[in-house]
Design an enzyme around this catalytic site. Structure first.
Site, PDB file in Angstrom:
ATOM      1  N   LYS A 107      -7.203   1.797  -2.996  1.00  0.00           N
ATOM      2  CA  LYS A 107      -6.761   1.345  -1.669  1.00  0.00           C
ATOM      3  C   LYS A 107      -6.767   2.495  -0.673  1.00  0.00           C
ATOM      4  CE  LYS A 107      -5.291  -1.132   1.683  1.00  0.00           C
ATOM      5  NZ  LYS A 107      -4.058  -1.902   1.771  1.00  0.00           N
ATOM      6  N   SER A 158       0.863  -1.187   0.000  1.00  0.00           N
ATOM      7  CA  SER A 158       0.000   0.000   0.000  1.00  0.00           C
ATOM      8  C   SER A 158       0.895   1.232   0.000  1.00  0.00           C
ATOM      9  CB  SER A 158      -0.919   0.008   1.228  1.00  0.00           C
ATOM     10  OG  SER A 158      -1.858  -1.040   1.146  1.00  0.00           O
ATOM     11  N   LYS A 172       0.397   5.703   8.155  1.00  0.00           N
ATOM     12  CA  LYS A 172       1.009   5.943   6.847  1.00  0.00           C
ATOM     13  C   LYS A 172      -0.049   6.068   5.757  1.00  0.00           C
ATOM     14  CE  LYS A 172       2.045   2.500   4.534  1.00  0.00           C
ATOM     15  NZ  LYS A 172       1.435   1.621   3.499  1.00  0.00           N
TER      16      LYS A 172
END
Length: 298
Positions: free
Chosen positions: A175, A100, A243
């Protein structure tokens, strides 16, 4: 490439990557794994895979290379860096990054790979550790439709929802939206739990009925027991979700999309991390609400 069995190099055998690589072995693929810590490689070997001591060794004869590492810097290191995938993979190899990361890094990887004669897909996943173990991940794929079709036998060993969502970088954009929604769901679950407990309601019964109605979600189904037990063993760490919230915040700003609730939840994720919860599962956002409620957390 064979339609059924592929020679696959799998780079990154962590909480997600380890079981994903094992599922590829179970599906009949020849899988050679590389990981910085040797223990993860040995676990793959015990599951019927092969081990490599370097990226070069893992990818030298691979038809497909999968990378599953924590964030952009690691993707750039293992793919673009010295001794990395692009230095050693043969032209025509299909590189599938399932990490990701930002859409921008996916585009950078694709451009560099094309210069070396490799094809790429960005294919991040959702479903957490349980989904990786069970082989029921949701896989959102960006890239060329023909490469997506070529990769489908690989994806079918890993997930139950496999969707081509657009060109290179689109998988990472979807995502980012996924991580936005998951964080908001987890925060709303945490707030509901503290509300219910403060009101003296049977929490187990309440979550059961909520799960059967419109408030039900995969987040509630997957995280219910962890919340009831206060068991925050990491399936997906708060550090990583922090993140990801940075990725979606930056990406949304770039396209002029407001995130009024998402921005607040991003701050709450950051707060959880600042309180030392970064290594816990993201369902530990509950601990932040407990702190706001004046409860001691352990």
């Amino acid at each position: 490439m064979s339609a059924t069995s592929r020679k696959i190099a799998f780079i990154g055998l962590g909480i997600m990557g380890g079981p994903m690589a094992a599922n590829l072995v179970t599906a009949g693929h020849t899988v050679t794994g590389y990981n910085r810590s040797r223990a993860a490689v040995d676990t793959l070997i015990a599951a019927g895979g092969r081990g490599a001591d370097s990226i070069a060794e893992a990818v030298c004869d691979a038809e497909v290379v999968i990378t599953m590492v924590p964030a952009d810097p690691q993707v750039k290191e293992v793919v673009l860096g010295e001794g990395g995938v692009l230095e050693h993979a043969a032209p025509g190899t299909l590189l599938i990054d399932m990490s990701s990361i930002t859409p921008q890094t996916s585009l950078e990887v694709d451009a560099a790979a094309r210069d070396k004669g490799l094809r790429t897909l960005d294919a991040p996943v959702s479903g957490g550790e349980a989904g990786a173990i069970e082989g029921v991940l949701s896989i959102m794929v960006g890239g060329d439709p023909d490469d997506f079709a070529d990769a489908r036998p690989v994806f079918e060993a890993l997930g139950s929802t496999i969707v081509h969502v657009g060109p290179h970088g689109a998988g990472q954009t979807v995502k980012a939206a996924n991580q936005l929604m998951v964080a908001i769901h987890l925060q709303s679950l945490a707030e509901a739990v503290v509300f219910l407990e403060n009101a003296g309601v049977d929490l187990k019964a309440a979550l059961e009925v909520l799960g059967g109605g419109l408030a039900g979600s995969t987040v509630l189904a997957r995280k219910r027991q962890a919340v009831l037990d206060r068991d925050f063993k990491p399936g997906f760490r708060i550090d990583l979700h922090h993140k990801d919230m940075g990725i979606v915040t930056d990406a949304a700003r770039a396209v002029g999309a407001p995130l009024p609730v998402g921005a607040l939840v991003a701050q709450l994720v950051a707060s959880a991390r600042a309180h030392g919860d970064g290594g816990l599962d993201h369902s530990a956002l509950l601990r932040g609400v407990e702190r706001l409620a004046g409860r001691a957390t352990h």
